[in-house]
Design a protein around this motif. Structure first.
Motif, PDB file in Angstrom:
ATOM      1  N   VAL A   1      -6.202 -26.180  -0.841  1.00  0.00           N
ATOM      2  CA  VAL A   1      -5.960 -27.143   0.240  1.00  0.00           C
ATOM      3  C   VAL A   1      -6.555 -28.498  -0.114  1.00  0.00           C
ATOM      4  N   ALA A   2      -7.724 -28.494  -0.745  1.00  0.00           N
ATOM      5  CA  ALA A   2      -8.337 -29.756  -1.163  1.00  0.00           C
ATOM      6  C   ALA A   2      -7.453 -30.480  -2.169  1.00  0.00           C
ATOM      7  N   ALA A   3      -6.900 -29.725  -3.131  1.00  0.00           N
ATOM      8  CA  ALA A   3      -6.017 -30.323  -4.127  1.00  0.00           C
ATOM      9  C   ALA A   3      -4.738 -30.856  -3.502  1.00  0.00           C
ATOM     10  N   SER A   4      -4.371 -30.297  -2.331  1.00  0.00           N
ATOM     11  CA  SER A   4      -3.164 -30.743  -1.629  1.00  0.00           C
ATOM     12  C   SER A   4      -3.440 -31.927  -0.704  1.00  0.00           C
ATOM     13  N   GLY A   5      -4.712 -32.337  -0.620  1.00  0.00           N
ATOM     14  CA  GLY A   5      -5.062 -33.471   0.222  1.00  0.00           C
ATOM     15  C   GLY A   5      -5.579 -33.098   1.592  1.00  0.00           C
TER      16      GLY A   5
END
Length: 628
Positions: A291-295
């Motif tokens: 989720v972090a990598a997805s923003g």
């Protein structure tokens, strides 16, 4: 009395890992250090010692990204986890009554498996309203897990809530939109995952405002876990499914952070206690990274995690042992920080669970909470060098598998192209090999079988033949660890019904009681795994008398057991005497070594020993005994 203070720990030099290892290798007396390691599925291994030197950097406190130690700062100490039982009976009325009873007696949440014959037969809002007649929707989380049509039930639950005049803002639970999970169960390659998620997108957006406690999407690992996926595969494929849902919803106009806050995860917990704890912790870590990598913002990275006790570990034979299995699996789920837990009734493998099975399942969690006080510690696993390192290792292994799935084009393509089925076939074959050799023992089935156990009768589940859609692939087939050995016991029961007695083996025990009792007891239990009773002869004067005793039993199977030192002298003569008295099959307990040729020349047919394929041996003995 001496006034000199005793030495303190700081007065002793700290022992090093290398010094410890040297002492261990000395005690091993030539065995490799690797003999102390335990292998895990997925290429991982458990070490005999974990220290701060090898441990990863301590994880952030509970409630802090990446949520390895849980999504709440105080863990389960603020109200505990949710006791959320699952219901799958097709009959609406009986399911409603079971719900009423469980909620009155300690259950706090509801998980409905939908679509008959494997789930509750809910065709419309009226049927769902009847199922939930005794459920206070304002305070009780309700989760749906449909097997086929994943959109219709979501709308039905909202209709029921509106009809009961329950404010949507008070609803909690999940609506079960899981098209990839449905595809895996149904085997339909034509399931439109992208189209389904596009239709669900407006509901995701609206319910984030109207019902923030109600998650629209579901990522259930049930299909993979029940079909035999390894823990690493189950974890990786669940995360891969979540990645695909985020991607498709973003294409439909939903930001990844919003989509993530609308995803409910549901993972199975198997029988390896500590690795299962580490795996659930790794799940939160991986989802946070995705989720972090997805923003997604930090609050969107928190995984909503439901854990269920695994179906594949449960047995039909001696099913009371399932109570212990489910207890350990529930314990692991709670220690790992699952938000809600379902404990399956001990009799679920036999058919529709009865009230006793549901009561024992429900009370398992109540005892863990109210008597074992597992809700009084924020993170029981936190700080353990062992669990912290194993969490990282499982996360890395699952991430590698996730990357492999992504290289294939995602979870949907991996399913449609047959990659998932191929990998599962390999995993099941490897595990089955371990089960058949008893390197993976099953208490009550492959270890310590109870031949005279009273059967537990339940109404069997309806299991229609799978239908492969045109242009589709076969649905994933659920498997249980104990199925192979249970088939032998079933055959023994049928033989008992036909002949009035179980198949028998005559066992000749050589030497004194002290010399043969360990091996003879082992053989008796090994034969009982296949439903074969043992008649023992010991303290015989000579081979001829032992053979006469064999002839009086009327069985064609004879087993020779005793210390290896007596075998070269006594086995050949005894085997010849037994064959002369009509023995069709002569088995020797233990490995023959250099004597194998001589033993076979004297009439020995088979050898039974630890580590061999016990299932195949017992199957061969069934054929020799005339057991269908």
């Amino acid at each position: 009395m001496s006034q000199v203070p005793p030495p303190s720990a700081k007065d002793f030099p700290p022992p090093s890992t290398d010094a410890w290892r040297r002492l261990v290798e000395k005690d091993l007396k030539g065995k490799p250090f690797s003999s102390l390691q335990s292998s895990l599925e997925g290429g991982l291994s458990l070490q005999p010692l974990y220290t701060s030197q090898e441990a990863p950097t301590p994880a952030e406190p509970p409630g802090v990204v990446p949520y390895v130690r849980g999504t709440q700062p105080l863990g389960h100490t603020e109200g505990g986890w949710t006791v959320c039982q699952e219901y799958a009976g097709p009959d609406v009325a009986s399911t409603a009554e079971a719900l009423r009873t469980d909620l009155e007696r300690g259950a706090q949440g509801v998980w409905l498996l939908l679509d008959a014959p494997h789930g509750v037969d809910v065709k419309d809002a009226a049927a769902l309203k009847q199922v939930l007649a005794h459920v206070p929707l304002e305070t009780t989380p309700v989760h749906l897990e449909p097997a086929r049509d994943v959109l219709a039930p979501a709308a039905l639950l909202l209709q029921v809530a509106d009809a009961k005049r329950v404010a949507r803002s008070s609803l909690k639970g999940s609506l079960g939109v899981d098209p990839i999970g449905a595809m895996a169960r149904a085997g339909a390659a034509k399931v439109d995952v992208a189209g389904t998620l596009a239709k669900a997108a407006p509901m995701v957006t609206s319910l984030l405002k109207e019902a923030p406690g109600l998650r629209v999407l579901l990522v259930s690992s049930r299909a993979w876990a029940d079909a035999g996926a390894t823990p690493v595969q189950e974890l990786a494929w669940a995360i891969a499914t979540g990645v695909e849902y985020l991607r498709e919803l973003e294409r439909a106009g939903v930001a990844p952070g919003d989509a993530a806050r609308s995803v409910q995860f549901a993972l199975s917990v198997g029988g390896q206690f500590f690795p299962e704890i580490a795996r659930l912790r790794a799940a939160r870590l991986l989802w946070s990274k995705v989720v972090a990598a997805s923003g997604g913002a930090p609050e969107a990275q928190a995984m909503s995690l439901h854990a269920r006790t695994a179906s594949g570990t449960k047995t039909k034979r001696d099913p009371w042992v399932n109570i212990l299995r489910a207890t350990a699996e529930s314990f692991a789920a709670v220690v790992a920080g699952a938000d809600s837990v379902s404990t399956a009734p001990f009799d679920e493998a036999l058919g529709a669970p009865d009230e006793q099975g549901r009561r024992l399942a429900r009370n398992t969690q109540l005892i863990l909470r109210d008597e074992s006080s597992l809700n009084r510690v924020a993170d029981p696993a936190g700080g353990s060098y062992f669990l912290e390192q194993l969490t990282q290792e499982l996360a890395r292994a699952a991430w590698t598998e996730l990357q492999r799935i992504e290289s294939l084009g995602g979870m949907t393509r991996a399913l449609v192209q047959g990659d998932v089925a191929r990998v599962l076939t390999e995993a099941v074959a490897a595990r089955d090999k371990a089960v058949r050799s008893r390197r993976l023992p099953i208490v009550g089935v492959s270890e310590f079988p109870h031949l005279t156990e009273a059967p537990v009768q339940r109404e069997p589940h309806s299991t229609p033949a799978p239908v492969v859609p045109e242009g589709g692939f076969a649905p994933l087939h659920p498997v249980r660890l104990s199925e192979a050995f249970e088939s032998l016991r079933d055959a023994s029961d049928r033989f008992l019904g036909r002949s009035g007695a179980r198949p028998r083996a005559f066992m000749v025990s050589l030497g004194t009681l002290a010399e043969h009792t360990v091996r003879s007891t082992w053989v008796t239990n090994a034969l009982a795994v296949g439903g074969i009773e043992t008649v023992e002869q010991r303290d015989f004067a000579n081979a001829s008398l032992a053979a006469d005793a064999f002839a009086s039993t009327g069985t064609p199977l004879a087993v020779i057991s005793g210390p290896d030192t007596l075998y070269p002298e006594q086995v050949p003569a005894l085997a010849q005497a037994l064959k002369a008295k009509g023995a069709r099959t002569v088995v020797v307990a233990g490995r023959p070594g250099d004597s194998e040729a001589a033993f076979r020349a004297a009439g020995v047919d088979l050898f039974i020993s630890a580590g061999a394929d016990l299932f195949q041996l017992l199957k061969t003995l069934h054929q020799h005994l005339g057991v269908a």
